[in-house]
Each structure stands twice: as structure tokens, then as C-alpha cells.
Design a protein around this motif. Structure first.
Motif, PDB file in Angstrom:
ATOM      1  N   LYS A  63      32.783  44.252  46.336  1.00  0.00           N
ATOM      2  CA  LYS A  63      33.067  45.026  45.128  1.00  0.00           C
ATOM      3  C   LYS A  63      32.805  44.124  43.928  1.00  0.00           C
ATOM      4  CE  LYS A  63      36.560  47.954  44.703  1.00  0.00           C
ATOM      5  NZ  LYS A  63      37.944  48.474  44.554  1.00  0.00           N
ATOM      6  N   GLU A  64      32.044  44.643  42.970  1.00  0.00           N
ATOM      7  CA  GLU A  64      31.838  43.907  41.720  1.00  0.00           C
ATOM      8  C   GLU A  64      33.021  44.204  40.814  1.00  0.00           C
ATOM      9  OE1 GLU A  64      28.485  43.280  38.224  1.00  0.00           O
ATOM     10  OE2 GLU A  64      28.319  44.998  39.558  1.00  0.00           O
ATOM     11  N   VAL A  65      33.641  43.159  40.312  1.00  0.00           N
ATOM     12  CA  VAL A  65      34.790  43.292  39.423  1.00  0.00           C
ATOM     13  C   VAL A  65      34.332  42.857  38.035  1.00  0.00           C
ATOM     14  CG1 VAL A  65      37.161  42.559  38.944  1.00  0.00           C
ATOM     15  CG2 VAL A  65      36.378  42.807  41.324  1.00  0.00           C
ATOM     16  N   LYS A  66      34.259  43.801  37.125  1.00  0.00           N
ATOM     17  CA  LYS A  66      33.819  43.529  35.759  1.00  0.00           C
ATOM     18  C   LYS A  66      35.017  43.733  34.851  1.00  0.00           C
ATOM     19  CE  LYS A  66      30.392  42.858  32.836  1.00  0.00           C
ATOM     20  NZ  LYS A  66      30.131  41.488  32.517  1.00  0.00           N
ATOM     21  N   ILE A  67      35.480  42.652  34.243  1.00  0.00           N
ATOM     22  CA  ILE A  67      36.654  42.718  33.380  1.00  0.00           C
ATOM     23  C   ILE A  67      36.254  42.265  31.991  1.00  0.00           C
ATOM     24  CG2 ILE A  67      38.987  41.862  32.987  1.00  0.00           C
ATOM     25  CD1 ILE A  67      39.224  41.585  36.047  1.00  0.00           C
ATOM     26  N   GLY A  68      36.251  43.191  31.069  1.00  0.00           N
ATOM     27  CA  GLY A  68      35.893  42.870  29.693  1.00  0.00           C
ATOM     28  C   GLY A  68      34.474  42.356  29.590  1.00  0.00           C
ATOM     29  N   GLU A  69      34.291  41.352  28.752  1.00  0.00           N
ATOM     30  CA  GLU A  69      32.971  40.784  28.483  1.00  0.00           C
ATOM     31  C   GLU A  69      32.624  39.625  29.414  1.00  0.00           C
ATOM     32  OE1 GLU A  69      30.844  41.978  26.069  1.00  0.00           O
ATOM     33  OE2 GLU A  69      32.295  43.587  25.809  1.00  0.00           O
ATOM     34  N   SER A  70      33.537  39.268  30.293  1.00  0.00           N
ATOM     35  CA  SER A  70      33.302  38.106  31.150  1.00  0.00           C
ATOM     36  C   SER A  70      32.268  38.407  32.229  1.00  0.00           C
ATOM     37  CB  SER A  70      34.617  37.656  31.793  1.00  0.00           C
ATOM     38  OG  SER A  70      35.090  38.656  32.657  1.00  0.00           O
ATOM     39  N   ALA A  71      31.818  37.362  32.893  1.00  0.00           N
ATOM     40  CA  ALA A  71      30.825  37.503  33.964  1.00  0.00           C
ATOM     41  C   ALA A  71      31.410  38.333  35.099  1.00  0.00           C
ATOM     42  CB  ALA A  71      30.432  36.125  34.484  1.00  0.00           C
ATOM     43  N   SER A  72      30.549  39.037  35.796  1.00  0.00           N
ATOM     44  CA  SER A  72      30.981  39.797  36.962  1.00  0.00           C
ATOM     45  C   SER A  72      31.559  38.848  37.994  1.00  0.00           C
ATOM     46  CB  SER A  72      29.797  40.542  37.585  1.00  0.00           C
ATOM     47  OG  SER A  72      29.362  41.568  36.743  1.00  0.00           O
ATOM     48  N   ARG A  73      32.578  39.324  38.674  1.00  0.00           N
ATOM     49  CA  ARG A  73      33.183  38.589  39.773  1.00  0.00           C
ATOM     50  C   ARG A  73      33.047  39.448  41.011  1.00  0.00           C
ATOM     51  NH1 ARG A  73      36.968  34.536  38.583  1.00  0.00           N
ATOM     52  NH2 ARG A  73      36.988  33.948  36.409  1.00  0.00           N
ATOM     53  N   TYR A  74      33.203  38.839  42.174  1.00  0.00           N
ATOM     54  CA  TYR A  74      32.969  39.575  43.415  1.00  0.00           C
ATOM     55  C   TYR A  74      34.178  39.463  44.327  1.00  0.00           C
ATOM     56  CZ  TYR A  74      28.423  40.127  41.511  1.00  0.00           C
ATOM     57  OH  TYR A  74      27.405  40.477  40.658  1.00  0.00           O
ATOM     58  N   ASP A  75      34.444  40.571  45.017  1.00  0.00           N
ATOM     59  CA  ASP A  75      35.634  40.710  45.841  1.00  0.00           C
ATOM     60  C   ASP A  75      35.226  41.313  47.181  1.00  0.00           C
ATOM     61  OD1 ASP A  75      38.216  41.093  46.768  1.00  0.00           O
ATOM     62  OD2 ASP A  75      38.879  42.290  45.062  1.00  0.00           O
ATOM     63  N   ALA A  76      35.664  40.710  48.269  1.00  0.00           N
ATOM     64  CA  ALA A  76      35.377  41.261  49.594  1.00  0.00           C
ATOM     65  C   ALA A  76      36.385  42.342  49.975  1.00  0.00           C
ATOM     66  CB  ALA A  76      35.374  40.151  50.640  1.00  0.00           C
ATOM     67  N   ASN A  77      37.454  42.477  49.205  1.00  0.00           N
ATOM     68  CA  ASN A  77      38.431  43.538  49.442  1.00  0.00           C
ATOM     69  C   ASN A  77      37.935  44.790  48.723  1.00  0.00           C
ATOM     70  OD1 ASN A  77      40.587  45.294  49.580  1.00  0.00           O
ATOM     71  ND2 ASN A  77      42.092  43.848  48.793  1.00  0.00           N
ATOM     72  N   THR A  78      37.362  45.723  49.466  1.00  0.00           N
ATOM     73  CA  THR A  78      36.778  46.920  48.854  1.00  0.00           C
ATOM     74  C   THR A  78      37.733  48.104  48.863  1.00  0.00           C
ATOM     75  OG1 THR A  78      35.740  47.545  50.948  1.00  0.00           O
ATOM     76  CG2 THR A  78      34.414  46.195  49.416  1.00  0.00           C
ATOM     77  N   SER A  79      38.963  47.900  49.327  1.00  0.00           N
ATOM     78  CA  SER A  79      39.941  48.993  49.290  1.00  0.00           C
ATOM     79  C   SER A  79      40.386  49.219  47.846  1.00  0.00           C
ATOM     80  CB  SER A  79      41.144  48.649  50.165  1.00  0.00           C
ATOM     81  OG  SER A  79      41.860  47.560  49.604  1.00  0.00           O
ATOM     82  N   ASP A  80      41.005  50.364  47.590  1.00  0.00           N
ATOM     83  CA  ASP A  80      41.538  50.622  46.254  1.00  0.00           C
ATOM     84  C   ASP A  80      42.713  49.691  46.015  1.00  0.00           C
ATOM     85  OD1 ASP A  80      39.745  52.607  45.589  1.00  0.00           O
ATOM     86  OD2 ASP A  80      41.030  54.240  46.264  1.00  0.00           O
ATOM     87  N   HIS A  81      42.597  48.868  44.996  1.00  0.00           N
ATOM     88  CA  HIS A  81      43.668  47.962  44.628  1.00  0.00           C
ATOM     89  C   HIS A  81      43.515  47.607  43.159  1.00  0.00           C
ATOM     90  CE1 HIS A  81      40.359  45.240  45.735  1.00  0.00           C
ATOM     91  NE2 HIS A  81      40.909  44.341  44.935  1.00  0.00           N
ATOM     92  N   ALA A  82      44.526  46.973  42.601  1.00  0.00           N
ATOM     93  CA  ALA A  82      44.523  46.634  41.176  1.00  0.00           C
ATOM     94  C   ALA A  82      44.410  45.123  41.002  1.00  0.00           C
ATOM     95  CB  ALA A  82      45.806  47.141  40.520  1.00  0.00           C
ATOM     96  N   HIS A  83      44.049  44.721  39.796  1.00  0.00           N
ATOM     97  CA  HIS A  83      43.922  43.310  39.451  1.00  0.00           C
ATOM     98  C   HIS A  83      44.794  43.012  38.233  1.00  0.00           C
ATOM     99  CE1 HIS A  83      40.123  43.982  41.675  1.00  0.00           C
ATOM    100  NE2 HIS A  83      40.406  42.789  42.132  1.00  0.00           N
ATOM    101  N   VAL A  84      45.263  41.784  38.156  1.00  0.00           N
ATOM    102  CA  VAL A  84      45.962  41.305  36.975  1.00  0.00           C
ATOM    103  C   VAL A  84      45.264  40.017  36.550  1.00  0.00           C
ATOM    104  CG1 VAL A  84      47.773  40.121  38.313  1.00  0.00           C
ATOM    105  CG2 VAL A  84      48.204  40.744  35.935  1.00  0.00           C
ATOM    106  N   VAL A  85      44.967  39.921  35.251  1.00  0.00           N
ATOM    107  CA  VAL A  85      44.187  38.814  34.701  1.00  0.00           C
ATOM    108  C   VAL A  85      45.050  38.012  33.748  1.00  0.00           C
ATOM    109  CG1 VAL A  85      42.130  38.225  33.366  1.00  0.00           C
ATOM    110  CG2 VAL A  85      42.121  40.251  34.809  1.00  0.00           C
ATOM    111  N   CYS A  86      45.002  36.687  33.902  1.00  0.00           N
ATOM    112  CA  CYS A  86      45.735  35.814  32.992  1.00  0.00           C
ATOM    113  C   CYS A  86      44.986  35.734  31.666  1.00  0.00           C
ATOM    114  CB  CYS A  86      45.895  34.413  33.588  1.00  0.00           C
ATOM    115  SG  CYS A  86      46.810  33.291  32.490  1.00  0.00           S
TER     116      CYS A  86
END
Length: 144
Positions: A63-86
Motif C-alpha cells: 500500500k502506498e501511504v501518501k501523507i501531505g507533501e512528504s514522499a510516498s511511503r510503503y506498507d506491506a499491511n494492506t488491510s484497512d487501518h489508520a496511521h498516526v504521524v508525529c
């Protein structure tokens, strides 16, 4: 149709990229993945890594995780879940919480869209940064 039902053409490069992301819990960027591949003895071009990431994402394995203007990040957990960013250091944590079905239904009714998925992102201060007081603009200190 399940995401995993698509046949996957595993090349050595795709397997190496997938293995790096799967072993990571920090949602690595493409640059992070390149560095980790290099540290483990692999020498791939950036284009190869980007192509592998695109392919694995299209196949539903990452799963590509795109948060704001930052670079894309990648996640092997493709289930529906949430993220919290510092908000201080940019660290990302995840937790297994899909958006509540009533939210999805309400959004669909209110917009006319057929909602397919949702990504929840929360912003906060991670445990490592909570003890640091070197950021006078941290308005979250009063809320703690």
C-alpha cells in the motif's frame, strides 16, 4: 475480486523490494528501501525499485501511504487501518482500526459516491518526542 487473486510475476528485484517493505515497521520511502537493499548487498537502479514498488502496489501486495507533501511511503499491511504521524519527527505508527461503517455510509449518502476505501491519518507527538521541549511552537503541550 480479492486483491491477492491477481497473478504475480515475481522477479528477484520485486521479491527483494517486497521483503524489505514487509520486514519494515516504519513505512519506508523509496530512498529508505534503496539504502536497505544496498546494505543487504543488492545493487538496483532507482528506476528498478520504483517500478517494483508500482507493480507491487498495483497487484495489491503493498500500500502506498501518501501523507501531505512528504514522499510516498510503503506498507506491506494492506488491510484497512489508520496511521498516526508525529508532527515533530515524521515517525509513522499504525493501528488496526478501519473507519466505522456508519461514517462510510453517511459519506456515501451525503456525496452520492460509492465509497470504496478510506485512509485515516491522525497527527500528534510520538512518545520519543513528547519529552523534548526544544520546539516552542508545539501547541500540543497544553493538551497533554
Amino acid at each position: 475480486m480479492s486483491k491477492m487473486s491477481k497473478p504475480v510475476n515475481w522477479t528477484a528485484q520485486r521479491r527483494a523490494v517486497f521483503d524489505i517493505v514487509q520486514a519494515s515497521h516504519d513505512h519506508p520511502t523509496a530512498t529508505d528501501i534503496m539504502e536497505r537493499l544496498s546494505a543487504s548487498g543488492h545493487r538496483y537502479a532507482y528506476a528498478t525499485v520504483y517500478n517494483a514498488l508500482r507493480y507491487l502496489t498495483e497487484k495489491g501486495l503493498l500500500k502506498e501511504v501518501k501523507i501531505g507533501e512528504s514522499a510516498s511511503r510503503y506498507d506491506a499491511n494492506t488491510s484497512d487501518h489508520a496511521h498516526v504521524v508525529c508532527v515533530r519527527c515524521g515517525a509513522i505508527a499504525e493501528f488496526e482500526q478501519a473507519p466505522p461503517a456508519p461514517w462510510m455510509d453517511e459519506i456515501a449518502r451525503g456525496t452520492g459516491y460509492r465509497v470504496l476505501s478510506a485512509e485515516l491519518v491522525f497527527h500528534g507527538v510520538c512518545p520519543a518526542c513528547q519529552g523534548k521541549t526544544d520546539d516552542p511552537t508545539d501547541s500540543g503541550a497544553a493538551a497533554r
